[in-house]
Design a protein around this motif. Structure first.
Motif, short mmCIF file in Angstrom:
data_model
loop_
_atom_site.label_atom_id
_atom_site.label_comp_id
_atom_site.label_asym_id
_atom_site.label_seq_id
_atom_site.Cartn_x
_atom_site.Cartn_y
_atom_site.Cartn_z
N VAL A 123 2.92 1.32 -3.97
CA VAL A 123 2.20 1.41 -5.33
C VAL A 123 0.92 2.16 -5.23
O VAL A 123 0.12 2.39 -4.05
CB VAL A 123 1.89 -0.03 -5.69
CG1 VAL A 123 3.18 -0.79 -5.78
CG2 VAL A 123 0.71 -0.69 -4.90
N SER A 124 0.60 2.75 -6.25
CA SER A 124 -0.57 3.55 -6.48
C SER A 124 -1.96 2.68 -6.61
O SER A 124 -2.84 3.02 -6.48
CB SER A 124 -0.36 4.46 -7.60
OG SER A 124 -0.23 3.93 -8.88
N ASN A 125 -1.78 1.58 -7.02
CA ASN A 125 -2.95 0.62 -7.10
C ASN A 125 -2.57 -0.92 -6.70
O ASN A 125 -2.71 -1.79 -7.15
CB ASN A 125 -2.93 0.42 -8.79
CG ASN A 125 -1.73 -0.33 -9.47
OD1 ASN A 125 -0.66 -0.32 -8.79
ND2 ASN A 125 -1.93 -1.32 -10.52
N PRO A 126 -2.80 -0.72 -5.18
CA PRO A 126 -2.50 -1.80 -4.63
C PRO A 126 -3.62 -2.97 -4.72
O PRO A 126 -3.13 -4.06 -4.70
CB PRO A 126 -2.70 -1.50 -3.10
CG PRO A 126 -3.52 -0.08 -3.11
CD PRO A 126 -3.09 0.44 -4.41
N ASP A 127 -4.97 -2.61 -4.94
CA ASP A 127 -5.98 -3.79 -5.14
C ASP A 127 -5.61 -4.47 -6.37
O ASP A 127 -5.73 -5.64 -6.15
CB ASP A 127 -7.18 -3.19 -5.21
CG ASP A 127 -7.56 -2.53 -4.02
OD1 ASP A 127 -7.35 -2.74 -2.94
OD2 ASP A 127 -8.69 -1.67 -3.81
N GLU A 128 -4.95 -3.80 -7.37
CA GLU A 128 -4.55 -4.68 -8.86
C GLU A 128 -3.36 -5.54 -8.40
O GLU A 128 -3.45 -6.55 -8.82
CB GLU A 128 -4.29 -3.70 -9.65
CG GLU A 128 -5.56 -3.05 -10.35
CD GLU A 128 -5.25 -2.08 -11.41
OE1 GLU A 128 -4.41 -2.33 -12.21
OE2 GLU A 128 -6.04 -1.07 -11.51
N VAL A 129 -2.58 -4.83 -7.68
CA VAL A 129 -1.33 -5.71 -7.43
C VAL A 129 -1.49 -6.86 -6.69
O VAL A 129 -1.00 -7.90 -6.69
CB VAL A 129 -0.02 -4.62 -6.66
CG1 VAL A 129 1.09 -5.50 -6.31
CG2 VAL A 129 0.12 -3.52 -7.83
N LYS B 142 0.85 -1.31 0.20
CA LYS B 142 0.03 0.04 -0.18
C LYS B 142 0.90 1.15 -0.05
O LYS B 142 0.40 2.39 -0.49
CB LYS B 142 -0.77 -0.18 1.19
CG LYS B 142 -1.90 -0.91 0.98
CD LYS B 142 -2.83 -1.03 2.52
CE LYS B 142 -4.09 -2.03 2.29
NZ LYS B 142 -4.98 -2.12 3.46
N ASN C 237 -3.59 -9.13 -6.27
CA ASN C 237 -3.88 -10.60 -6.78
C ASN C 237 -2.61 -11.19 -7.50
O ASN C 237 -2.77 -12.49 -7.45
CB ASN C 237 -4.83 -9.96 -8.09
CG ASN C 237 -5.31 -11.34 -8.66
OD1 ASN C 237 -5.97 -12.06 -8.02
ND2 ASN C 237 -5.29 -11.32 -9.82
#
Length: 798
Positions: free
Chosen positions: A386-392, A383, A394
């Protein structure tokens, strides 16, 4: 060390009398063999002790290689050669009317491994000792190994591999270093200590057996530690003793128990934790004897995790530091994450281990708590970075979908993550582990595998060794890059002729073995086309068989179709529960039965399946090969090491641009290997597009159609259903590994191989160039890279 054959004879005769109470002339051959092994081990023991003392006194950093497998092969000849006493012993035994080769044949291959993973570990151990590096092995002491393969009516059957039936004289039991390993139970909070406590656990005693790893032309002798399971003094009060004893015995009974049941999967997890926990406890005790603190543990120890099997070392070291040595989380994590390094050996999803949470939490309750906390803190790290943790998430979560992803845990908890060939590492960084590589850009690196050239060339092929000695001297044994000097002789007609004679001599040795064990007479002047490796769909032994069927059909259909005589040789074990792979073995043998007995074709075409492929058999096979089959689907083989062994013994690589084939191709060029088939990028593009259709290839290639149809038309079995599963995999499951796409290219490559072979001078030159360029693939080079770039260890100070 005995200095001459007279000293050896005196000591050997004395030990026979002391050990068995009888004179030499009355001693049984097995008694002579066991005395010889123990005598050689004891000769190495002085250097073994001095090495430990030197490392301890100089406070050197050491590396320990945690691996489920060490496929070390027979040790007697290898150790005598490395000690420089082989000729003394041979001559001394001859004086005593004992044939050394008869004793050598009594030694079993230690059942401590299965395939390339374990053989790599063994090569690494040899190179570490020979380079005087302080590096040791840590594994289980398997009672039976994987299995001994028998071929009955063409089918693989498995029987116990009783490799220790007459003992293992190389090992020394070390009960004083035994430790307890705990399973099951529950975790409670202890108010008196302010710590979590693991209670009601089932304790199993881990007892080490140490084997010396003897270097070549050095006094450095390292240790391979094997952990055996024994009944603990802390016997569970709530357990039936007979059931407890059975569970203890199961841990070290077999390599890779059947994981098709919950009990089998639990046993595998037990095995992994058992040798990991025992190894770490021993390392900590050893470290504290010298340094009195664990603050510098990571400065004096590095642990290489060989694939995902030993990755529980990460949470287990956290548990030991926190629960038993009073470290807080941050300090413990700093030690652990600077101690562990991880080698990834595969991109196959089924081989990237994942354990059900319920199984791990029940079996290893405190360790699972550690994994949960590692995962929780890692989520926070993602978190932050990265700016897009929910995508990462996975792609990187350690705990996901009810499972613990061991490769993810390995990457998070290690300071180094390496692939084992450049193509493999590129795929890890840019595809399979891309999200991790972006999170940890400095962790990922490549270490192309290697093999010990001493065992696989100098010892396995004495005829070629003699040719090399007469041509370029013997310095290449210590410096394998010196093989490059052979390039000055590759056009020499005399050297070419002599090499071809060496190859023929080696083919004759293998042919005698085939006739004795398979009852098949093969032509030593035919092309020996060999594929030996673990049986798996992606390695595409099936493509090889389809080509053989094509040749046979063409010869039967067209009387004018002729080929240069070919002998196709296979060796492979299939996992006991891998039904498809076992069917491929049956198909190979069924095709062999038809082809070999057909008087119209048998002079030109022979097919041989050698049962129970292992290290000792490989030492006979590799020097005899003309063609090295390395035909895996591009992008699937991490590296391969058989390709290197064949190359080093002067065989042509026939392969796809996969694994280390890419680097072989770079070193020898198009003219000196035979490359065919789709590239990794082309395979990936076909798979991603979803446009691949096996039926299109089948319907548009009449010769391919005939070959595939033969699987279900009764050509190879009275039952048309015998090989239905293979037909289904190719056609109705859409040929996952692109055999049909590469079929025509493979046939053309095989035709090119034949054309090359007809020009004997050009063929000899090609083989000599392969030998000359093979020095790069010595494990000495690989180990130097690991030592300099990952482990930061130095040769033992003397």
């Amino acid at each position: 060390m005995f200095k001459n054959k007279e000293e050896f004879k005196t000591e050997f005769t004395k030990r026979i009398i002391e050990g068995y109470g009888r004179p030499l002339k009355e001693a049984h051959i097995t008694e002579k063999f066991m005395v010889l092994e123990k005598l050689i081990r004891d000769q190495a023991a002085i250097n073994w002790a001095l090495t430990k003392e030197e490392v301890q006194d100089s406070q050197q950093k050491q590396m320990t290689y945690f691996s489920m497998e060490f496929l070390i092969g027979r040790l007697l000849v290898n150790n005598m050669m490395n000690l420089g006493v082989y000729d003394i012993v041979k001559e001394g035994l001859a004086d005593l009317d004992i044939n050394i080769h008869e004793l050598e044949e009594l030694e079993s291959d230690p059942g401590l491994g299965n395939g390339g993973l374990g053989r790599l570990a063994a090569c690494f151990m040899d190179s570490l000792a020979s380079l005087s590096m302080p590096g040791h092995g840590n594994t289980l002491r398997y009672q039976y190994g994987l299995f001994k393969q028998k071929i009955v009516d063409g089918y693989q059957t498995e029987i116990p591999d009783q490799w220790m039936s007459i003992g293992n004289m190389w090992e020394i039991r070390k009960p004083k270093h035994a430790v307890d390993v705990r399973f099951w139970g529950k975790v409670i909070w202890d108010d008196s200590t302010g710590r979590f406590k693991h209670v009601d656990a089932e304790c199993i005693r881990a007892v080490p057996y140490d084997m010396p790893i003897i270097g070549n032309e050095t006094t450095v002798t390292n240790t391979l530690r094997l952990w055996d399971a024994e009944v603990s003094t802390n016997i569970p009060t709530n357990k039936d003793f007979r059931q407890y004893s059975q569970e203890v015995n199961e841990i070290c009974q077999n390599l890779y128990p059947d994981d098709s049941t919950l009990a089998g999967r639990t046993l595998r997890l037990k095995q992994q934790y058992f040798f990991v926990s025992a190894g770490l406890q021993a390392l900590i005790k050893s470290h504290l004897r010298t340094y009195k603190t664990l603050d510098n543990f990571h400065e004096k120890n590095v642990i290489q995790l060989n694939d995902t099997h030993p990755v529980l070392a990460i949470p287990e070291l956290m548990r030991l530091l926190i629960d038993e040595h009073d470290y807080d989380w941050e300090d413990a994590w700093d030690i652990v994450s600077h101690t562990m390094a991880y080698t990834n050996h595969t991109i196959l999803s089924e081989a990237l281990e994942k354990w059900p949470i319920d199984t791990m939490r029940a079996l290893l309750p405190r360790v699972y708590m550690m994994i949960e906390e590692i995962n929780r803190r890692f989520i926070g790290y993602v978190k932050e970075h990265v700016s897009n943790p929910d995508e990462v998430f996975n792609h990187v979560l350690i705990i996901k979908d009810g499972q613990v992803h061991m490769a993810h845990l390995a990457i998070v908890g290690s300071f180094s993550v390496n692939g084992v060939a450049r193509l493999h590492t590129d795929i890890l960084i840019h595809q399979e582990m891309k999200a991790f590589a972006e999170l940890y850009p400095t962790k990922f690196n490549n270490k192309t595998n290697g093999i010990t050239h001493r065992r696989w060339l100098a010892y396995a092929n004495p005829q070629l060794k003699e040719l090399l000695h007469d041509t370029i001297g013997d310095h290449w044994i210590k410096e394998p890059d010196e093989l490059e000097k052979l390039m000055a002789y590759v056009d020499d007609p005399d050297i070419q002729k002599r090499f071809m004679q060496v190859k023929r001599d080696r083919k004759r040795i293998l042919a005698r073995y085939i006739q004795k064990n398979n009852g098949i007479l093969v032509n030593v002047d035919s092309i020996f086309d060999i594929q030996v490796k673990r049986l798996h769909a992606y390695k595409r032994q099936l493509l090889n068989v389809l080509h053989i069927i094509y040749l046979y059909q063409e010869m039967k259909r067209n009387p004018e179709f002729r080929i240069y005589p070919r002998t196709f040789i296979f060796g492979a074990k299939a996992a006991p529960a891998y039904f498809f792979a076992k069917k491929v073995i049956k198909l190979i043998n069924s095709v062999a039965d038809v082809v070999n007995s057909d008087p119209e074709t048998s002079d030109y075409l022979k097919v041989v399946f050698l049962e129970n492929y292992g290290v000792t058999l490989a030492e006979m096979i590799m020097p005899a090969a003309d063609v090295s089959e390395q035909i895996s689907t591009a992008g699937k083989e991490a590296s391969g090491t058989g390709n290197m062994k064949f190359m080093m013994n002067g065989a042509l690589t026939l392969g796809t641009l996969d694994g280390a084939n890419v680097e072989i191709h770079e070193r020898v060029g198009d003219d000196y290997c035979e490359i065919f088939g789709l590239t990794a990028k082309e395979v990936d593009s076909l798979r991603q597009s979803g446009q691949y259709n096996a039926w299109d290839y089948y319907n548009n290639n009449i010769k391919l159609k005939f070959v595939v149809d033969s699987l279900v038309d009764g050509s190879w079995s009275a039952s048309r259903e015998e090989f239905r599963i293979i037909f289904e995999e190719l056609m109705n499951y859409n040929d996952e590994y692109f055999l049909l796409a590469d079929f025509d290219s493979y046939i053309k490559a095989q035709q090119d191989v034949e054309k090359r072979y007809l020009d004997k001078s050009a063929w000899a030159k090609m083989c000599l160039i392969n030998i000359a360029k093979s020095g790069f693939f010595s494990s000495d080079r690989t180990i130097k890279q690991y030592a300099d770039e990952i482990w930061h260890i130095q040769p033992v100070k003397k």
